[in-house]
Structures are given as structure tokens and as C-alpha cells.
Design a protein around this motif. Structure first.
Motif, short mmCIF file in Angstrom:
data_model
loop_
_atom_site.label_atom_id
_atom_site.label_comp_id
_atom_site.label_asym_id
_atom_site.label_seq_id
_atom_site.Cartn_x
_atom_site.Cartn_y
_atom_site.Cartn_z
N ARG A 72 0.81 4.16 -2.75
CA ARG A 72 0.51 5.49 -2.77
C ARG A 72 1.62 6.28 -2.89
N PHE A 94 0.75 12.12 7.95
CA PHE A 94 0.85 11.37 6.75
C PHE A 94 -0.47 10.56 6.68
N CYS A 95 -1.10 9.92 7.76
CA CYS A 95 -2.19 8.97 7.72
C CYS A 95 -3.26 9.85 7.41
N ASP A 127 -6.75 8.76 -0.54
CA ASP A 127 -7.31 7.63 -0.88
C ASP A 127 -8.82 7.71 -1.11
N SER A 173 -2.88 10.59 3.73
CA SER A 173 -3.15 9.47 2.86
C SER A 173 -4.49 9.09 2.71
N GLN A 174 -5.13 9.31 3.94
CA GLN A 174 -6.50 8.96 4.06
C GLN A 174 -7.43 9.66 3.06
N TRP A 233 0.99 -1.06 0.23
CA TRP A 233 0.02 -0.02 0.06
C TRP A 233 0.92 1.31 -0.23
N LEU A 234 2.01 1.27 0.71
CA LEU A 234 2.95 2.57 0.60
C LEU A 234 3.55 2.60 -0.67
N ASN A 290 0.96 9.41 -5.42
CA ASN A 290 1.19 10.85 -5.13
C ASN A 290 1.94 11.63 -6.17
N TYR A 330 6.79 12.71 0.81
CA TYR A 330 5.45 11.91 0.50
C TYR A 330 5.56 11.71 -0.99
#
Length: 439
Positions: A134, A252-253, A260, A256-257, A130-131, A138, A163
Motif C-alpha cells: 500500500r 488511514f483505514c 484499494d 486505504s480502503q 499489504w502495508l 501510495n 502514508y
């Protein structure tokens, strides 16, 4: 252009680095991660068992890698040396550790790394995949950081660049609005609340007036403790909110959320508007968007075409249904490459396609569809078993009508005329000024 922000050039990923460098002393773990990434994402992975091998890979293919996964226990380097080398390389780095140690974890996260992952936990390989996905995605996203504090702005911008985002910085609301207008690739905005002239709430409201939630995600930030601030940001159109000071992991969370969610909305929109086999607009989207085109431009500016693959049943019977799908995709690709930016193509159903062409001059109508027919006739479509298919199409064209449905109905009638006349040809219905185009 205002000096406080720079325009992002068109985000072209064709020439961007595509590979991942995986450095770990466990061949089994490296092999599992590399195989899973390649299978799910189609991204190449170079595996190195030591820092020396990693250096050789980077020297051999400079500019090849966009991400590093590295362990800290290597045969030829201690953790500090490993961290220092990859920080110096400038590549986004994810540290993969075999042992949980809070002191080491804090030391790692004090460096500019994307994340620290414990590799022996359930789901660790899925998380690494997933990383990778992502950070790869990005690179196709522009992000805007809006904050009148230069230090706070730089902190958020640095993390976003870490990121993989392409980042613009703006010191105020007006600059931010100009940046968004100049850079349509901006899909993420980090907006501070307390700014002179235009605060973050007003900026969010004005951004939402032109940028819908499926187009842009907005995260409000503030160090203020006002209990109502979060709700006010959300009511003004923000997707999320962060309190200052925030940790890099939380930042970051949250980012990313939200990105996503943009991807998920885009996927749902694709499912609703695109044909699953070809990627062309589906019949429903064709009528929705085509109807708006007809209302805006009228029949005088539009030409409709109906296209059908000749003897398609013979292809299925002779080569199999998989070959039939390959043939449909090949024709769809030819249609997609042929149409202009103002045109609307569609897979209408089965082996039939529809096109609304906008702004064709009378003299170009026949040339437009004859060229498409000729291009498809010239294709040699390879099959997995080594054989290939040659095929032709018949096309019916209409250049006038009281509605889009009426024009399509006449184009469809002309398609049957083309079939009856021997196939692999263009037939048309024209009236008035456009009659001469087909004389």
C-alpha cells in the motif's frame, strides 16, 4: 498559479527509493517477512538485528529506503531511542511489537508512525506485506486536502504524507478545482463540508462532473452533527465520510480502503480491456476505442495495419509453447514501443496484432510500418534455457475505407498478400491521395 496550492510534477517513480528496512531481533521472523515481501511484491528488503546495523544500512545507502518496519526490543537501544531515531530519519515507520501492551501502543501511536502491528497474531505477516504494498503504491498517487482551517488541513496533509502520498493543500473549493485541473495525478480528495463560498457538497458535485469514481475517490469530512450530512455527501458523489475528530488509525483505514477500491476498479478494467499475455489492448477494446476514433477522425486521418508473426507454428514446435509466449510478448513490446500516443495497438488473437495509426502523413505511412517490421526482424529474443529466437513478421496496411471494419478487412487481405509474396514484408492498399505514398 494560486499561492494556496502547488502543482505536482509528473509522478516519476523510476528514481524513487525501492527498498524496505526491517529491524528486528528475531532472525526467523525477519527472514519470513523479508522472503514473503520479496516473493509477493518483488521489493528488496534489508534486515538489521540492531539499531547500529540499521544506522549502518541507512548510511551505506542513503535514499534507498521508502519504509521501515522496526521492533522496539533491540539489543542496543530502548524503545524510546528506537522511536526517536526513526522519527528523526523522516522515513515512514511501522512498529512491529512482540507483546501487546496498551500503554506502549498508545505511546507509539502518539508519534508519527504509520501503524503498530502485533507480530505474533495470525495474519500479521500478510498484513505487513499489504502495508508495504500500500505504501509503495501510495507514492504514485496525488492527494488533495481541501479545508479552510489551516490547522485541520495541515493535520490531514501531514498524515497523508506519512502514508507516502504526494499532497496538495487548498483552502477552498475554487482553489481545489484549479488544483485538480492542473494536476491529473490527483486520485484522492479529502474535502471539508463547512467552507465559505463553496461548501464540500458543491465541491464534490463539481468534481464528480469531470472525475468519475474509477478515476478519483472523494472523502467528505465534517465536525457537524447533522444526521443527514453523510447521506448528502454520498448522494453528491462522495465515496466515504469521516467525522471530526478522527483518529489516525481510522483515517488511514478509510483512506486505504478507498485507494484499494480504486486499484480494484483499475484491475477489473484491465481484465476487461487488456490482453492477459501481453498487456496490450484486447480485441474488444480495440473495436470499441477504434470505432470511436473512426467516428471522430474518419478514414482520411487513420491507417490500419494487421501484423502476423511468420512461421509461428515452427517456433512452438521447435522451442515449445513457453517460447511461443515469450515471442508473442517480445513482438507486443516492440509494437507498444513503436506506436505513438494517439495510436491504438492491440493483440488481435494468437500471433496476430492490429494497429490503428492516427494522423500519419502520406509520406510516412510506409516508413512507419517498414520501421516496425525492421525493428522486429532485428530482435534477438532470449529464452530461459540460454537459447534465443529470431523471427520476422508480415504486415498488411490499409489507408482508406467506409468503416473501421472495412479497413481492417482490407489490411487483413493485404497481410495474406504479404504472406503469399514470401513473408517478412509490408503490403498495402491505397487509393486517391495516398496512392503515391506507396509508389
Amino acid at each position: 498559479m494560486h499561492p494556496s496550492f502547488r502543482a505536482i510534477p509528473a509522478l516519476n517513480t523510476e528514481s524513487q527509493a525501492q527498498a524496505i528496512l526491517l529491524v528486528d531481533n528475531s532472525r526467523m521472523f525477519s527472514g519470513m517477512v523479508a522472503a514473503t515481501i520479496h516473493e509477493r511484491l518483488g521489493l528488496p528488503v534489508t534486515v538489521a538485528a540492531s539499531l547500529a546495523e540499521a544506522k549502518q544500512a541507512l548510511a551505506r545507502d542513503p535514499g534507498c529506503y521508502f519504509l521501515v518496519f522496526t521492533g522496539l526490543v533491540l539489543s542496543d537501544a530502548d524503545p524510546d531511542t528506537v522511536l526517536a531515531f526513526f522519527v528523526e530519519s523522516g522515513l515512514p515507520m511501522v512498529v512491529v511489537s512482540g507483546v501487546y501492551d496498551e500503554a506502549i501502543r498508545q505511546k507509539v501511536l502518539s508519534r508519527p508512525v504509520v501503524d503498530c502491528v502485533l507480530k505474533n497474531t495470525p495474519g500479521s505477516i500478510d498484513y505487513l506485506v499489504w502495508l508495504a504494498q500500500r505504501l509503495d503504491r501510495n507514492r504514485r498517487i496525488g492527494a488533495l486536502v481541501v479545508d479552510d482551517s489551516a490547522s485541520a488541513r495541515a493535520l490531514a496533509a501531514t498524515m497523508l504524507r506519512l502514508y507516502g502520498f504526494t499532497v496538495i493543500e487548498a483552502a477552498g473549493g475554487e482553489e481545489a478545482l484549479r488544483a485538480v485541473a492542473a494536476n491529473p495525478w490527483i486520485r484522492l480528495v479529502i474535502a471539508d463540508y463547512e467552507m465559505p463560498e463553496m461548501d464540500g457538497l458543491e465541491l464534490t458535485r463539481r468534481l464528480r462532473a469531470t472525475c468519475t469514481r474509477d478515476r478519483m475517490s472523494i472523502i467528505g469530512i465534517s465536525g457537524a452533527e447533522a444526521p443527514s450530512l453523510v447521506a448528502r455527501f454520498l448522494k453528491h458523489g462522495a465515496n466515504d465520510f469521516l467525522h471530526k475528530p478522527y483518529s489516525r488509525e481510522e483515517f488511514f483505514c478509510r483512506v486505504s480502503q478507498n485507494v484499494d477500491n480504486l486499484d480494484l476498479i483499475g484491475t477489473l478494467q484491465d481484465l476487461a480491456t487488456k490482453d492477459f499475455l501481453t498487456g496490450l489492448p484486447n480485441r474488444r477494446h480495440f473495436f470499441d476505442h477504434g470505432g470511436r476514433m473512426f467516428q471522430a477522425e474518419g478514414a482520411a486521418e487513420l491507417t490500419t495495419g494487421m501484423l502476423d508473426i511468420d512461421h509461428f507454428k515452427h517456433i512452438n514446435d521447435s522451442y515449445g509453447h513457453e517460447a511461443g509466449d515469450i515471442a508473442i510478448r517480445a513482438v507486443a513490446n516492440a509494437v507498444a514501443q513503436h506506436v505513438g500516443p494517439r495510436d491504438l495497438p492491440s493483440r488481435f488473437g494468437g500471433e496476430e496484432f492490429a494497429i490503428v495509426a492516427s494522423g500519419l502523413l502520406d509520406a510516412r505511412v510506409r516508413t512507419y510500418f517498414e520501421q516496425l517490421r525492421s525493428d522486429i526482424e532485428a530482435m534477438d529474443i532470449p529464452l530461459p534455457d540460454g537459447r534465443s529466437i529470431r523471427l520476422t513478421v508480415s504486415i498488411g496496411v490499409c489507408t482508406s475505407g467506409d468503416s473501421l471494419s472495412a479497413m481492417l478487412a482490407e489490411a487483413d487481405r493485404q497481410l495474406y498478400v504479404a504472406k503469399a509474396a514470401g513473408r517478412n514484408r509490408v503490403e498495402h492498399a491505397a487509393s486517391g491521395a495516398r496512392e503515391a505514398a506507396f509508389a
